[in-house]
Scaffold this active site. Structure first.
Site, PDB file in Angstrom:
ATOM      1  CD  GLU A 174      -9.075 -14.349 -15.763  1.00  0.00           C
ATOM      2  OE1 GLU A 174      -8.139 -13.635 -15.386  1.00  0.00           O
ATOM      3  OE2 GLU A 174      -8.964 -15.583 -15.930  1.00  0.00           O
TER       4      GLU A 174
ATOM      5  CE  LYS B 242      -1.165  26.945  14.665  1.00  0.00           C
ATOM      6  NZ  LYS B 242      -0.087  27.672  14.017  1.00  0.00           N
TER       7      LYS B 242
ATOM      8  CG  MET C 231      -2.218  29.010   4.149  1.00  0.00           C
ATOM      9  SD  MET C 231      -3.898  28.894   4.727  1.00  0.00           S
ATOM     10  CE  MET C 231      -3.791  27.704   6.002  1.00  0.00           C
TER      11      MET C 231
ATOM     12  CB  CYS D 237      -6.997 -14.033  -7.062  1.00  0.00           C
ATOM     13  SG  CYS D 237      -7.525 -14.478  -8.719  1.00  0.00           S
TER      14      CYS D 237
ATOM     15  N   GLY E 208     -10.585 -11.901 -11.394  1.00  0.00           N
ATOM     16  CA  GLY E 208      -9.228 -11.660 -11.891  1.00  0.00           C
ATOM     17  C   GLY E 208      -9.199 -10.242 -12.429  1.00  0.00           C
TER      18      GLY E 208
ATOM     19  NE  ARG F 257       1.921  20.200  15.010  1.00  0.00           N
ATOM     20  CZ  ARG F 257       2.515  21.026  14.187  1.00  0.00           C
ATOM     21  NH1 ARG F 257       1.818  21.756  13.376  1.00  0.00           N
ATOM     22  NH2 ARG F 257       3.823  21.150  14.168  1.00  0.00           N
TER      23      ARG F 257
ATOM     24  CG  HIS G  51       6.341 -12.094 -16.078  1.00  0.00           C
ATOM     25  ND1 HIS G  51       7.667 -12.196 -15.722  1.00  0.00           N
ATOM     26  CD2 HIS G  51       5.797 -13.309 -15.866  1.00  0.00           C
ATOM     27  CE1 HIS G  51       7.914 -13.433 -15.350  1.00  0.00           C
ATOM     28  NE2 HIS G  51       6.793 -14.138 -15.432  1.00  0.00           N
TER      29      HIS G  51
ATOM     30  CE1 TYR H  49     -10.350 -15.213  -2.355  1.00  0.00           C
ATOM     31  CE2 TYR H  49     -12.459 -16.272  -1.940  1.00  0.00           C
ATOM     32  CZ  TYR H  49     -11.360 -16.064  -2.756  1.00  0.00           C
ATOM     33  OH  TYR H  49     -11.283 -16.674  -3.976  1.00  0.00           O
TER      34      TYR H  49
ATOM     35  CG  ASP I 121      -6.501 -11.254 -17.779  1.00  0.00           C
ATOM     36  OD1 ASP I 121      -5.929 -10.666 -18.705  1.00  0.00           O
ATOM     37  OD2 ASP I 121      -6.092 -12.314 -17.282  1.00  0.00           O
TER      38      ASP I 121
ATOM     39  NE  ARG J   6       1.730  31.399  16.035  1.00  0.00           N
ATOM     40  CZ  ARG J   6       3.009  31.057  16.155  1.00  0.00           C
ATOM     41  NH1 ARG J   6       3.557  30.286  15.247  1.00  0.00           N
ATOM     42  NH2 ARG J   6       3.716  31.488  17.159  1.00  0.00           N
TER      43      ARG J   6
ATOM     44  N   GLY K  86       3.226  24.966   6.921  1.00  0.00           N
ATOM     45  CA  GLY K  86       4.098  25.802   6.111  1.00  0.00           C
ATOM     46  C   GLY K  86       3.463  26.330   4.836  1.00  0.00           C
TER      47      GLY K  86
ATOM     48  CB  SER L  75     -11.497 -16.074  -7.864  1.00  0.00           C
ATOM     49  OG  SER L  75     -10.406 -15.281  -7.488  1.00  0.00           O
TER      50      SER L  75
ATOM     51  NE  ARG M 241      -0.957 -15.251 -11.606  1.00  0.00           N
ATOM     52  CZ  ARG M 241      -1.010 -14.199 -10.772  1.00  0.00           C
ATOM     53  NH1 ARG M 241      -0.339 -14.226  -9.638  1.00  0.00           N
ATOM     54  NH2 ARG M 241      -1.730 -13.144 -11.085  1.00  0.00           N
TER      55      ARG M 241
HETATM   56  C1  PEP Z   1      -6.061 -11.638 -13.098  1.00  0.00           C
HETATM   57  O1  PEP Z   1      -6.242 -11.577 -14.310  1.00  0.00           O
HETATM   58  O2  PEP Z   1      -6.424 -10.753 -12.299  1.00  0.00           O
HETATM   59  C2  PEP Z   1      -5.365 -12.790 -12.518  1.00  0.00           C
HETATM   60  C3  PEP Z   1      -5.256 -12.955 -11.218  1.00  0.00           C
HETATM   61  O3  PEP Z   1      -4.797 -13.655 -13.386  1.00  0.00           O
HETATM   62  P1  PEP Z   1      -3.388 -13.401 -14.109  1.00  0.00           P
HETATM   63  O4  PEP Z   1      -2.795 -12.162 -13.541  1.00  0.00           O
HETATM   64  O5  PEP Z   1      -2.575 -14.612 -13.856  1.00  0.00           O
HETATM   65  O6  PEP Z   1      -3.826 -13.243 -15.528  1.00  0.00           O
HETATM   66 MG    MG Z   2      -6.009 -13.373 -15.503  1.00  0.00          MG
END
Ligand code: PEP
Ligand code: MG
Length: 947
Positions: A817, A33, A113, A904, A838, A346, A469, A924, A841, A102, A111, A836, A577
């Protein structure tokens, strides 16, 4: 005496800049301020004159509880200059200067102080000011506000003790609101307030203006360490050692008659982002009257008619401020006897939609560059824009009406309103046959609930966490979902759920907010945005792609998901999957047939394989084979093969695989079609086989019931199923027979899948598409697993391409994983063309926390107690799991420099985790289609931050 400069006049901001080095330093020294007030003064904007006591003084005060040496004298000296600038004198009844005091920290803590207004008022000054202004009522009102504020803020007297005299006065006069109070009424209240001070503190209300000021400054310094300020700093991660500055500023009054007024305004509409001035004002009023909503305010545009010259000046100033700060400004102003004063500016808070539009428009107007625009929007804001949501007002109203029901983990964002049902079949039925909006409520979900989840508008569970799940599937499909609402008792048998004595029955309406995790009873209104219609957002995301180094791919199982992912800007499919397709009601019987006969068939296949291996090596059980032995071995093999061919088990097994193959081929063909030209990673079967069969408990009950009732029909099948399920039973299935282990124990399932993938890819190619299949093998922990499985699968790929007479580009790789896979990534990379992560896991196995149970049982406590900063299933744990990933990237790329690396797990859609993936050199991140836009922004922000 120290010659340190503790105090800066508003017109000394250049000196502050010289001392602090840069603008960030000025904000640190003078607070946000104070810095902006100085900056506005320097720019020639009319700001009531004043001074700022530095945060350094506050920090010194925190140590000794005394003003540092020289500070108070500097305040008095600066005040003399302010008096000259204002043409008024502090404590002089003839032309009195009143000031405000202030707080103002580097980062705004609204708000949190303290503030004291009208300092300098006393009995004598009140008389002088009444003469000067000719408005006795205004003066008495101002005076009582000072006594009230000094009494509560500075002296710590309970607020209620000040409410009582005001209420008594109104009651006595029969007034309904403060607006009816006269000058005499306010004078009486002021006297009563002074009495409260005397009674509570044992001394008179201080008449000395300098004493008032000194007490106020100390109170503001003290308020830096008030509980609410400390709590706020913890939440917002603001360091404790920044301290607050104190701004002492000439009071200007908007309640000095018809040519005075006050207001607040935004330079653009903070809801929509439209480039139009937005705000309210009130003539003859004080700032708090505008905010409090006691009187009906006027739209800011009305000022143009009422005071055209002031409006023009105001418009001109706000335009200059916006150009100067290069962002939408939120300003406060007061008009005193026709003169405009700016009290504050501000950067304005804004809705997600406005954030995007303002950032976009400012680039188009040449005010900011694209990189700045990318950093002006948060990934969360993008997320909010894509999911249906409840309005803030709606939620507040529902809470007030007592309709709040429960809170769980915010697993999949967006709002849903529907009637509740407690099993997947009913959910699907009510949706399909009755066309109802339905919400599925379950203690937890299993793969065979998927049809219900797809039909549901929203999902609520009392168990499970962010990677349960229910959560994973819901996010995948963009279905709003709250999981682990453990206060709810779900009574599936009696079709009701209860919390704290409140019961909701099947068919009742609830409203569920997957963004906040809150659940309400009854229906709430909501809005659903459409990305493709949001042109500014689409453009902003294109700019993001220009700077991002990480690509964003999507987790998608079905062609419709892939299509959406592509519309949202995904550059590939990072995880399909395949097993999700097995749950289709039409396929499940074949899948179950396959599983029921897998073990028996495999035993026969294994014994043939053993015999053939012996024949090939010429040795059996450690001794060399004679010609005679070989003849009899050949005969044995033939017998075994005939037995296999004639075996009903084997026929059922291979028959089922043959039926599933074309269905999978169709699924994959659709994906290649939707993603033509882009990579599609298809993961081979991962879950333990028992997940495709009814539960052990259900089967035990069914068999027992059939027997008890003496029913024989269907009993043998159930008993057989029960035997298989018992055979497959594992104490810890997540660590059991799944992923690549299945590929070793029952190779034909993965072989069928690879054949289906390549048949689909070849067909797609022959039909003019450009498929890029990448085959992903799950759960590798040892390179020998890969060596055992992958060569056969590669051979199938080659065979299919030869059969079809067409070649496609493909890769074979693995999920990483299991911690051991990270630590031996160099070995694995020799065989795998891509990794990739995971991280669902990997987090489970790295921490040793069950991804299905931890959030329900202890993870919440861990986060609340600060043992963990964040839930590691939602935000990647950089120090532990992240280090495992770093090792895998480094060692993998040492062996295979062009190794493609992605993620992933659910973390692929979390901004902090995306930043980390950028830092370690991923190619990625892959996340659910609905999170693709926010991930694109997060990837760009990571690139801007880390290069
Ligand atoms: C993971 O384990 O991060 C994964 C992508 O596989 P899943 O969740 O299907 O076990
Ligand atoms: Mg997995």
């Amino acid at each position: 005496m120290s010659d340190k400069k503790w105090v800066y006049l508003f017109n000394e901001v250049d000196q502050a800049e010289e001392y602090a080095g840069d603008w960030d330093g000025v904000r640190g020294l003078l607070g946000g301020k104070g810095a902006n007030l100085g900056d506005m003064t320097r720019a020639g904007v009319p700001v009531p004159p004043g001074l700022t006591i530095t945060t350094e003084a506050c920090n010194a005060f925190q140590v000794t509880r005394q003003f540092p040496d020289g500070m108070w004298q500097q305040v008095l000296d600066a005040l003399k200059v302010v008096e000259e600038q204002a043409g008024k004198k502090f404590g002089d009844p003839q032309k009195p200067l009143l000031v405000s005091c202030r707080s103002g920290a580097k980062f705004s803590m609204p708000g949190m102080m303290d503030t004291v207004l009208n300092i300098g008022m006393n009995d004598e000054v009140a008389k002088g000011l009444a003469r000067e202004s000719g408005d006795e009522r205004f003066v008495q009102d101002s005076y009582r506000r000072l006594v009230h504020m000094l009494g509560t803020v500075v002296m710590g007297i309970d607020d209620e003790l000040f409410e009582a005299p005001l209420d008594a006065q109104k009651r006595q006069k029969g007034y309904k609101s403060d607006a009816e109070m006269t000058a005499a009424d306010w004078a009486a209240v002021t006297e009563a307030y002074k009495q409260v001070v005397l009674e509570q503190k044992g001394f008179e209300f201080p008449q000395d203006p300098y004493k008032q000021l000194e007490l106020a400054v100390k109170a503001v310094f003290d308020s830096w360490d008030s509980k609410r300020a400390i709590d706020y700093r913890r939440r917002e991660s603001i360091p404790d050692d920044l301290g607050t500055a104190v701004n002492i500023q000439t009071m200007v009054f908007g309640n000095m008659g018809g040519d005075s007024g006050t207001g607040v305004a935004f330079t653009r509409d903070p809801q929509t982002g439209e480039n139009v001035m937005f705000g309210d004002y009130l003539m003859n009023a004080q700032g708090e009257d505008v905010v409090a909503g006691i009187r009906n305010t006027s739209k800011i545009s009305g000022l143009e008619d009422e005071l055209p010259e002031v409006y023009e000046q105001f418009f001109d100033i706000t335009e200059r401020l916006e150009n100067h700060y290069k962002d939408m400004q939120d300003v406060e102003f007061t008009i005193e006897h026709g003169k405009l004063w700016m009290l504050q500016t501000r950067n304005g808070k804004r809705s997600a939609k406005a954030a995007v539009k303002v950032a976009h428009d400012m680039v188009m107007e040449g005010l900011i560059d694209k990189k700045t625009a990318i950093n002006r929007v948060t990934p969360d804001q993008i997320d909010q824009m894509l999911h249906p949501h409840f309005s803030h007002e709606g939620v507040e109203a529902a809470k007030k009406e007592g309709r709040f029901f429960a809170k769980g983990v915010n697993a999949s964002p967006g709002a849903a309103v529907g009637q509740i049902y407690f099993d997947a079949d009913k959910v699907e039925k009510m949706h399909k046959e009755e066309n109802q909006d339905v919400i599925m409520v379950r203690p937890f979900t299993k793969p065979d609930d998927v049809h219900g989840m797809l039909a549901a508008k929203g999902i609520l569970t009392s168990e499970g966490g962010a990677t349960s799940h229910a959560a994973v599937v819901a996010r995948q499909f963009g279905v709003p979902c709250v999981v682990g609402a453990s206060d709810i008792n779900i009574d599936v048998a009696n079709r009701r759920m209860t919390r704290d004595g409140v019961t909701v029955h099947e068919g009742d309406w609830i409203s569920l907010d997957g963004t906040t995790g809150e659940v309400f009873i009854g229906k709430m209104g909501m809005t659903t945005p459409d990305l493709t219609e949001q042109k500014e957002l689409m453009t902003l995301l294109d700019w993001a792609d220009e700077v991002a180094r990480l690509q964003v791919w999507a987790n998608a199982d079905y062609p419709t998901d892939a299509q959406r992912a592509r519309e949202y800007g995904a550059k590939g499919i990072g995880l399909c999957r395949t097993e999700h397709m097995f749950f289709d009601v039409e396929r499940l019987p074949d899948v179950q047939r396959m599983i029921m006969n897998a073990e028996g068939t495999q035993r026969m296949l294994n014994s043939i394989e053993l015999l053939e291996a012996a024949l090939a090596s010429g040795r059996l059980e450690g001794r060399g084979l004679t010609e005679e032995d070989k003849v009899s071995l050949r005969a044995e093999i033939d017998t075994e093969k005939t037995r296999l061919q004639e075996s009903p088990k084997a026929q059922a097994y291979f028959g089922a695989l043959e039926k599933i193959l074309p269905l999978q081929r169709n699924d994959f063909y659709g994906l290649f079609e939707a993603m033509t030209g882009l990579p599609v990673i298809i993961r081979l079967i991962d879950p333990p086989l028992h997940e495709f069969l009814p539960s052990l408990e259900d089967l035990l009950t069914e068999v027992a019931t059939l027997k008890a009732k003496g029913i024989t029909e269907g009993l043998a099948e159930k008993e057989k199923m029960l035997e298989v399920v018992q055979g497959l039973h594992e104490s810890n299935p997540m660590m059991g027979l799944r992923g690549i282990r299945l590929g070793i124990v029952y190779p034909d399932i993965m072989k069928m899948q690879v054949r289906a993938i390549f048949e689909a890819a070849c067909d797609a190619k022959l039909n003019g598409f450009d498929p890029h299949p990448e085959i992903m093998i799950p759960l590798t922990g040892h390179v020998n697993e890969l060596k055992a499985v992958q060569p056969t699968l590669i051979q199938i790929a080659k065979d299919v391409m030869a059969e079809k007479g067409v070649q496609v580009n493909y890769k074979f790789g693995t999920m990483i994983e299991i911690p051991r896979a990270c630590m031996t990534a160099g070995e694995i990379a020799a065989d795998a063309e891509f990794f990739s992560f995971g991280t669902n896991d990997l987090t489970q196995m790295g921490f040793g926390y069950s991804r299905d149970d931890a959030e329900r049982s202890f993870l919440g406590v861990y986060v609340d107690k600060g043992i963990l900063k964040k839930n590691p299933f939602q935000q990647l744990d950089r120090d532990g799991i992240g280090r495992l990933m770093q090792i895998a990237v480094r060692e993998g790329r040492q062996v295979r420099p062009d190794l493609e690396i992605g993620i992933c797990g659910e973390h692929g859609g979390d901004p902090s985790s995306i930043e980390f993936c950028h830092m370690i050199g991923n190619n990625y991140v892959s996340c659910s289609p609905f999170r693709v836009p926010l991930a694109r922004l997060a990837a760009a922000q990571a690139a801007l931050k880390h290069g």
